[in-house]
Design a protein around this motif. Structure first.
Motif, mmCIF file in Angstrom:
data_model
loop_
_atom_site.group_PDB
_atom_site.id
_atom_site.type_symbol
_atom_site.label_atom_id
_atom_site.label_comp_id
_atom_site.label_asym_id
_atom_site.label_seq_id
_atom_site.Cartn_x
_atom_site.Cartn_y
_atom_site.Cartn_z
ATOM 1 N N MET A 1 0.841 -1.196 0.000
ATOM 2 C CA MET A 1 0.000 0.000 0.000
ATOM 3 C C MET A 1 0.878 1.250 0.000
ATOM 4 O O MET A 1 1.963 1.273 0.590
ATOM 5 C CB MET A 1 -0.929 0.012 1.217
ATOM 6 C CG MET A 1 -1.743 -1.274 1.382
ATOM 7 S SD MET A 1 -2.836 -1.651 0.011
ATOM 8 C CE MET A 1 -4.167 -0.510 0.322
ATOM 9 N N ILE A 2 0.395 2.288 -0.660
ATOM 10 C CA ILE A 2 1.140 3.534 -0.782
ATOM 11 C C ILE A 2 0.460 4.577 0.090
ATOM 12 O O ILE A 2 -0.707 4.919 -0.116
ATOM 13 C CB ILE A 2 1.170 4.010 -2.249
ATOM 14 C CG1 ILE A 2 1.753 2.922 -3.151
ATOM 15 C CG2 ILE A 2 1.957 5.313 -2.366
ATOM 16 C CD1 ILE A 2 1.483 3.146 -4.619
ATOM 17 N N VAL A 3 1.171 5.090 1.085
ATOM 18 C CA VAL A 3 0.613 6.058 2.031
ATOM 19 C C VAL A 3 1.268 7.414 1.787
ATOM 20 O O VAL A 3 2.485 7.503 1.645
ATOM 21 C CB VAL A 3 0.854 5.609 3.485
ATOM 22 C CG1 VAL A 3 0.230 6.605 4.455
ATOM 23 C CG2 VAL A 3 0.287 4.214 3.714
ATOM 24 N N GLN A 4 0.430 8.449 1.736
ATOM 25 C CA GLN A 4 0.942 9.796 1.523
ATOM 26 C C GLN A 4 0.219 10.771 2.430
ATOM 27 O O GLN A 4 -1.002 10.678 2.610
ATOM 28 C CB GLN A 4 0.758 10.212 0.060
ATOM 29 C CG GLN A 4 1.428 11.535 -0.288
ATOM 30 C CD GLN A 4 1.498 11.782 -1.789
ATOM 31 O OE1 GLN A 4 1.056 10.953 -2.570
ATOM 32 N NE2 GLN A 4 2.050 12.923 -2.179
ATOM 33 N N ALA A 5 0.965 11.696 3.000
ATOM 34 C CA ALA A 5 0.404 12.711 3.887
ATOM 35 C C ALA A 5 0.432 14.069 3.198
ATOM 36 O O ALA A 5 1.399 14.406 2.502
ATOM 37 C CB ALA A 5 1.178 12.771 5.199
ATOM 38 N N TYR A 6 -0.647 14.834 3.412
ATOM 39 C CA TYR A 6 -0.766 16.169 2.824
ATOM 40 C C TYR A 6 -0.970 17.184 3.947
ATOM 41 O O TYR A 6 -1.761 16.962 4.862
ATOM 42 C CB TYR A 6 -1.952 16.239 1.866
ATOM 43 C CG TYR A 6 -1.864 15.317 0.682
ATOM 44 C CD1 TYR A 6 -1.331 15.762 -0.522
ATOM 45 C CD2 TYR A 6 -2.318 13.998 0.763
ATOM 46 C CE1 TYR A 6 -1.256 14.919 -1.627
ATOM 47 C CE2 TYR A 6 -2.243 13.146 -0.331
ATOM 48 C CZ TYR A 6 -1.710 13.610 -1.517
ATOM 49 O OH TYR A 6 -1.634 12.773 -2.607
ATOM 50 N N HIS A 7 -0.289 18.313 3.833
ATOM 51 C CA HIS A 7 -0.384 19.360 4.852
ATOM 52 C C HIS A 7 -0.985 20.654 4.308
ATOM 53 O O HIS A 7 -1.143 21.608 5.061
ATOM 54 C CB HIS A 7 1.005 19.646 5.433
ATOM 55 C CG HIS A 7 1.650 18.456 6.067
ATOM 56 N ND1 HIS A 7 1.340 18.034 7.347
ATOM 57 C CD2 HIS A 7 2.562 17.579 5.588
ATOM 58 C CE1 HIS A 7 2.054 16.949 7.630
ATOM 59 N NE2 HIS A 7 2.796 16.659 6.585
ATOM 60 N N ARG A 56 -3.309 4.190 -1.028
ATOM 61 C CA ARG A 56 -3.618 3.648 -2.353
ATOM 62 C C ARG A 56 -2.982 2.274 -2.495
ATOM 63 O O ARG A 56 -1.959 1.977 -1.863
ATOM 64 C CB ARG A 56 -3.088 4.579 -3.455
ATOM 65 C CG ARG A 56 -3.717 5.965 -3.448
ATOM 66 C CD ARG A 56 -3.135 6.853 -4.546
ATOM 67 N NE ARG A 56 -3.681 8.205 -4.457
ATOM 68 C CZ ARG A 56 -4.817 8.608 -5.031
ATOM 69 N NH1 ARG A 56 -5.520 7.743 -5.758
ATOM 70 N NH2 ARG A 56 -5.244 9.846 -4.904
ATOM 71 N N ASN A 57 -3.615 1.450 -3.334
ATOM 72 C CA ASN A 57 -3.002 0.159 -3.621
ATOM 73 C C ASN A 57 -1.987 0.305 -4.761
ATOM 74 O O ASN A 57 -1.747 1.411 -5.255
ATOM 75 C CB ASN A 57 -4.068 -0.897 -3.921
ATOM 76 C CG ASN A 57 -4.928 -0.532 -5.127
ATOM 77 O OD1 ASN A 57 -4.548 0.302 -5.961
ATOM 78 N ND2 ASN A 57 -6.087 -1.164 -5.228
ATOM 79 N N GLN A 58 -1.407 -0.794 -5.175
ATOM 80 C CA GLN A 58 -0.358 -0.734 -6.190
ATOM 81 C C GLN A 58 -0.867 -0.267 -7.550
ATOM 82 O O GLN A 58 -0.096 0.171 -8.398
ATOM 83 C CB GLN A 58 0.318 -2.104 -6.312
ATOM 84 C CG GLN A 58 1.113 -2.515 -5.078
ATOM 85 C CD GLN A 58 2.230 -1.532 -4.766
ATOM 86 O OE1 GLN A 58 2.940 -1.073 -5.657
ATOM 87 N NE2 GLN A 58 2.385 -1.185 -3.483
ATOM 88 N N GLN A 59 -2.175 -0.349 -7.737
ATOM 89 C CA GLN A 59 -2.788 0.148 -8.978
ATOM 90 C C GLN A 59 -3.171 1.617 -8.870
ATOM 91 O O GLN A 59 -3.859 2.143 -9.735
ATOM 92 C CB GLN A 59 -4.026 -0.697 -9.324
ATOM 93 C CG GLN A 59 -3.724 -2.117 -9.762
ATOM 94 C CD GLN A 59 -3.315 -3.003 -8.593
ATOM 95 O OE1 GLN A 59 -3.940 -2.958 -7.526
ATOM 96 N NE2 GLN A 59 -2.283 -3.806 -8.810
ATOM 97 N N ARG A 60 -2.743 2.272 -7.795
ATOM 98 C CA ARG A 60 -2.992 3.690 -7.506
ATOM 99 C C ARG A 60 -4.462 3.976 -7.217
ATOM 100 O O ARG A 60 -4.897 5.126 -7.256
ATOM 101 C CB ARG A 60 -2.523 4.579 -8.672
ATOM 102 C CG ARG A 60 -1.070 4.379 -9.077
ATOM 103 C CD ARG A 60 -0.123 4.758 -7.969
ATOM 104 N NE ARG A 60 -0.241 6.163 -7.582
ATOM 105 C CZ ARG A 60 0.483 6.736 -6.625
ATOM 106 N NH1 ARG A 60 1.364 6.017 -5.939
ATOM 107 N NH2 ARG A 60 0.318 8.005 -6.321
#
Length: 340
Positions: A1-7, A56-60
């Protein structure tokens, strides 16, 4: 899984095409989880640093949103909360695709564990007992070296609506059924002219909103104090036209001889009517039980328009139970990392 943080609050625009699609998939499919609610709340209050986390999963494909912010407090330091917590949002939740529930919650938990230098506490309020987050997240946090406390916070009484008005009335306790019918007969047979209406496109929404706020402030001192806070007023003035445009808002008034006597602000969303707030002229018309009469009209309208649930939202006021509501619960989850 792809984890991203937004500020940065530009994240709302970035996720505009995906946010509500995920809400509709999720078990947190409530108006309080929508992009409209979260973006508007943040614009009105912004009490700390934005920290929206996506998974997101590997397929975005977007599988999860944790709409968080970090608030610094004197007693507990840096506290991670979910947008909306606590006063004006009745249900708060993570937004997760149920087909990817376990891996998404696991990814979020791993992210918080790895990011524990950025905060001191997780404090998630108003989690519905029906939420899989309430059921599963505490376990995941505990297995990742977090101390977790989960406590019941409040109740949200609600009515499961039948398909006929008379069926609903007959479902009430004998005393309450008699009282309701008596109040309706008295209002409908009064010497005064008693009417009611729902604000629609033919009416001036801004003027009706001011009328609502005036009755809300007049009904209780606590509500008057609440509306004296400019941020609360700002939030109301921002959110009402947005929800009205989406078809998610129901503002109704009971009038006596043409003058407003009672009002309700409800949300209409996914087969549920949610009673968000109300107002009442307490100095006049008490002999007509105008608040209960308008509430009964709202319930009858909901039944006639095939709504499934009439949700009173947070609070255990007696009138909700007299109208036949049964409790559901919301919980508060607190967690902090166990540091060596």
């Amino acid at each position: 899984m792809i984890v991203q943080a937004y500020h940065d609050e530009h994240v709302f625009a970035k996720l505009q095409d995906e946010w509500n699609l995920l809400v509709h998939k999720s078990q947190s499919n409530r108006i309080f989880s929508t992009l409209e609610w979260n973006q508007t709340w943040w614009a009105a209050y912004h009490p700390g640093s934005l920290w929206i986390i996506t998974v997101r999963n590997q397929q975005r494909q977007l599988t999860g949103i944790a709409p968080c912010f970090i608030e610094t407090t004197a007693d507990r330091g840096r506290v991670v909360r979910l947008i909306g917590c606590v006063d004006v949002t009745d249900y708060v939740d993570l937004i997760v695709d149920p087909l990817h529930l376990e891996e998404t919650l696991t990814a979020l938990t791993d992210f918080w564990k790895q990011s524990q230098a950025e905060f001191d506490w997780l404090d998630f309020c108003n989690l519905p007992e029906s939420s899989p987050v309430y059921a599963q997240l505490p376990i995941l946090l505990q297995t990742n070296a977090f101390e977790v406390t989960v406590k019941q916070q409040e109740v949200c009484p609600m009515i499961e609506l039948p398909t006929e008005w008379e069926t609903y009335v007959e479902s009430l306790d004998k005393k309450e059924r008699h009282e309701l019918r008596r109040k309706l007969r008295r209002a409908e047979g009064a010497d005064e002219q008693v009417d009611w209406y729902i604000v629609d496109q033919t009416r001036d929404l801004a003027a009706e909103s001011e009328r609502f706020l005036a009755l809300m402030a007049a009904s209780q001192e606590q509500k008057q104090i609440f509306l004296q806070n400019p941020q609360n007023r700002d939030f109301f003035n921002r959110i009402v036209p947005i929800l009205h445009e989406r078809g998610w808002l129901q503002m109704s008034f009971l009038t006596v001889d043409g003058l407003p006597a009672a009002t309700y602000l409800n949300f209409l969303y996914e087969g549920h009517v949610q009673v968000y707030n109300s107002g009442l002229n307490v100095s006049q018309y008490s002999h007509l039980s105008s608040g209960i009469v308008l509430l009964a009209y709202n319930i009858r309208w909901a039944i006639e328009h095939n709504y499934r649930v009439f949700d009173f939202l947070r609070g255990n006021e007696n009138y909700k139970y007299r109208m036949g509501a049964k409790d559901t619960r919301v919980f508060n989850l607190e967690a902090r990392a166990v540091r060596a």
